[in-house]
Design a protein around this motif. Sequence first.
Motif, mmCIF file in Angstrom:
data_model
loop_
_atom_site.group_PDB
_atom_site.id
_atom_site.type_symbol
_atom_site.label_atom_id
_atom_site.label_comp_id
_atom_site.label_asym_id
_atom_site.label_seq_id
_atom_site.Cartn_x
_atom_site.Cartn_y
_atom_site.Cartn_z
ATOM 1 N N LYS A 51 0.795 -1.234 0.000
ATOM 2 C CA LYS A 51 0.000 0.000 0.000
ATOM 3 C C LYS A 51 0.823 1.278 0.000
ATOM 4 O O LYS A 51 0.297 2.333 -0.344
ATOM 5 N N VAL B 165 -8.607 -4.777 4.619
ATOM 6 C CA VAL B 165 -9.594 -3.799 5.085
ATOM 7 C C VAL B 165 -10.955 -4.487 5.019
ATOM 8 O O VAL B 165 -11.261 -5.149 4.024
ATOM 9 N N ARG C 161 -0.879 16.399 3.513
ATOM 10 C CA ARG C 161 -1.166 17.206 4.704
ATOM 11 C C ARG C 161 -0.722 16.494 5.983
ATOM 12 O O ARG C 161 -1.001 16.968 7.079
ATOM 13 N N ASP C 162 -0.075 15.356 5.845
ATOM 14 C CA ASP C 162 0.273 14.576 7.027
ATOM 15 C C ASP C 162 1.299 15.323 7.886
ATOM 16 O O ASP C 162 2.335 15.748 7.407
ATOM 17 N N TRP D 39 -9.839 3.439 -6.030
ATOM 18 C CA TRP D 39 -10.437 2.295 -5.328
ATOM 19 C C TRP D 39 -11.042 1.293 -6.288
ATOM 20 O O TRP D 39 -11.050 1.496 -7.461
ATOM 21 N N TRP E 146 -7.865 8.479 5.578
ATOM 22 C CA TRP E 146 -7.281 9.728 5.071
ATOM 23 C C TRP E 146 -6.994 9.657 3.583
ATOM 24 O O TRP E 146 -6.857 10.676 2.925
ATOM 25 N N MET E 147 -6.903 8.435 3.027
ATOM 26 C CA MET E 147 -6.717 8.348 1.583
ATOM 27 C C MET E 147 -7.939 8.910 0.863
ATOM 28 O O MET E 147 -7.816 9.493 -0.209
ATOM 29 N N ALA E 148 -9.100 8.759 1.440
ATOM 30 C CA ALA E 148 -10.338 9.228 0.815
ATOM 31 C C ALA E 148 -10.719 10.639 1.249
ATOM 32 O O ALA E 148 -11.423 11.342 0.530
ATOM 33 N N ARG F 61 -5.535 14.217 4.698
ATOM 34 C CA ARG F 61 -5.032 14.360 6.064
ATOM 35 C C ARG F 61 -5.327 15.748 6.631
ATOM 36 O O ARG F 61 -4.879 16.086 7.721
ATOM 37 N N GLN G 4 -5.104 4.829 6.870
ATOM 38 C CA GLN G 4 -5.070 4.972 5.409
ATOM 39 C C GLN G 4 -6.424 4.685 4.760
ATOM 40 O O GLN G 4 -6.883 5.465 3.929
ATOM 41 N N GLU G 5 -7.057 3.587 5.111
ATOM 42 C CA GLU G 5 -8.335 3.235 4.481
ATOM 43 C C GLU G 5 -9.454 3.061 5.491
ATOM 44 O O GLU G 5 -10.524 2.573 5.131
ATOM 45 N N GLN H 22 -7.798 13.726 -3.764
ATOM 46 C CA GLN H 22 -7.587 12.289 -3.572
ATOM 47 C C GLN H 22 -8.315 11.468 -4.645
ATOM 48 O O GLN H 22 -8.239 10.240 -4.633
#
Lengths: 370, 370
Positions: free
Chosen positions: A35, A76, A276-277, A370, B271-273, B276, B310-311, B347
């Motif tokens: 990932k 997930v 933005r992390d 996705w 946060w991927m969707a 962040r 992440q997901e 994203q």
Amino acid sequence: MTPACLLDLAKFRQNCQRMKDVADSEKMTLRPHVKTLKSLQAAEYYAPASGPITVSTLAEAATFASAGYTDILYAVGLSPNKFGQLAAIQSLAPNFTVIADSQAAVNALVDYASELELPLSVMLEVDVDDHRAGLLPESPELVACARALSAAANIHFRGIMTHAGASYDCDTKAAQQAMGQQECERIAKAATNLLQAGVTCELVSAGSTPTALADIEHTGINELRAGVYATFDCVMAGLGVCETTDIALSVLTSVIGHQGDKNWVIVDAGWMALSRDQGTASQQQDCGYGLVCDEHGKLLDGWYVSATNQEHGIISHRDNLTPPESVFGYGRLLRILPIHACATAAQYSKYHVIGDDGNITAIWSRVNGW
Amino acid sequence: MTPACLLDLAKFRQNCQRMKDVADSEKMTLRPHVKTLKSLQAAEYYAPASGPITVSTLAEAATFASAGYTDILYAVGLSPNKFGQLAAIQSLAPNFTVIADSQAAVNALVDYASELELPLSVMLEVDVDDHRAGLLPESPELVACARALSAAANIHFRGIMTHAGASYDCDTKAAQQAMGQQECERIAKAATNLLQAGVTCELVSAGSTPTALADIEHTGINELRAGVYATFDCVMAGLGVCETTDIALSVLTSVIGHQGDKNWVIVDAGWMALSRDQGTASQQQDCGYGLVCDEHGKLLDGWYVSATNQEHGIISHRDNLTPPESVFGYGRLLRILPIHACATAAQYSKYHVIGDDGNITAIWSRVNGW
């Protein structure tokens, strides 16, 4: 052109080898999480198609299945609106495995699996650290779910998995060891409980980069999962899991301006390029949006990205030094080490790979969405 | 399938009209920033090809130029490694305009422009709020840069521009008005100084969503720029610039699990969707990673995305209420209102457009990368 996402091949290879050595020495299967990079070309180095992998999206699963990967764990929990995609992935990857962590999800999967041509492989997620998802090792629901999956007509129950995400807050070696031990003990406890209830786990799978690399014996698990170790990042360096010199990913950026009275350097890598992390904000040293290196990747001590807008980054020095023109003049190139490699890499569709001679030797693509 | 990025067409149209009305009533040119949505199909509604636009990347510039846009302002300082792309964009968009904010950048542009076939349009960036880039209105360097650009053989000096990004911290109407006035006064001051030095500005361009919508007369500027107003987001709602019911962008997500003892709902938007971005953390009400609505977009009071991986997203209630099964049961759909629309939209590669009947009526694409 800048900004661009660079991958240092030598460091990347070294990082990949480090985790492989851990798994080999403890005779565990390594199931790398792809990932972070989501790249078939990158995966050849640390997660070849002959071995198992972990993915975070069905888009990754489909891409890797098409490329010959047969043993893919989608780590997930599934929503029902994704069930319709399972058959196509299964047809390419017979050992494609999904997870569940509730009776509701198990019931839905069991219902849907009866419509599939091939048996659907399923694992149960166990919560070892109060961090996110998963069933508690002692919970009656874990046993009930495992029994339901084992008894279902078209389901292959493969075992249990967990992810000690809380290890990202363990900022000492001792804390990482303790969390690694807790992870192994709790998932092993779940496996024991299931065995006592008559359900055998073929796979007992655990891992996170800090716990996988912790100096412990991973007793109780037979499969190790981790992902960000392939590139590392400032969060991992802040935890002491790696050195900043191990970080294999960086963002190439150009100086586009200055604010002289504030000692600011303005670059063309904003949060769109860096993400933005701000995952080091709670660590001992806040690295803002990234640590600054020269164009060859040499760390410039004390310089970091202190603020970002969409396409602008502001570089400043911890001691408010004046940026020297020789390094930070208009048009100069710099590299920014990512705070969180997964988040930074996600902002790109490709990587520029830096070979041993310091030049770009390849461009690797990435699977987004996705 | 979830997660997906939804755009509510009715709200989007209303937001676009609101800014157009401001510009029309004050007889200013509106030059919308297309950086939030980066979509040709979306731009038809608020930034048609017959009028000027603002872009944040050369990838946007090239895409919009190819689609017939002729007057494009690239509102980020150029690095020299981007000069090679200018000619191709110019050939499609004769009024393509770049910016500079230093003597070094002006010198480099003047040098490069001499190699171009068409004259290069350039504006100077002015700093009105100590926020990021730009030359101070009173600075001798501003005059020197304007004179150098005006005198250069193959350059068309179009004027000056600014962006009062500091308005994103103005959390009262009065503060937004004050910042709007400061923005106009400071850029007007720059124009006056240049005129006194013998340089005329055809364009005096300013704007940010909060200052553009502030209840002031935008005296001193003849062009209004803003971007996020087209969708709005939780940051803008937190500033009182819009209501949460005006937010046109949302992320559709599915419930994939629960942690009952913690009153957590786990969804497939991490946060991927969502990105962040935690831009409301410093506001009066921290909305975490987004506010939660039901699948039809009705706000669920007090529910927000309190944490992300992440997901995975974790939804909880401000008062720690137990999530009702009827709304948050396994597989239920929810919509998350974005903290910062620019970051959330980034994203995705496409938007699912929700028409007036509540159904998806179109899929619009987005230009990512640089």
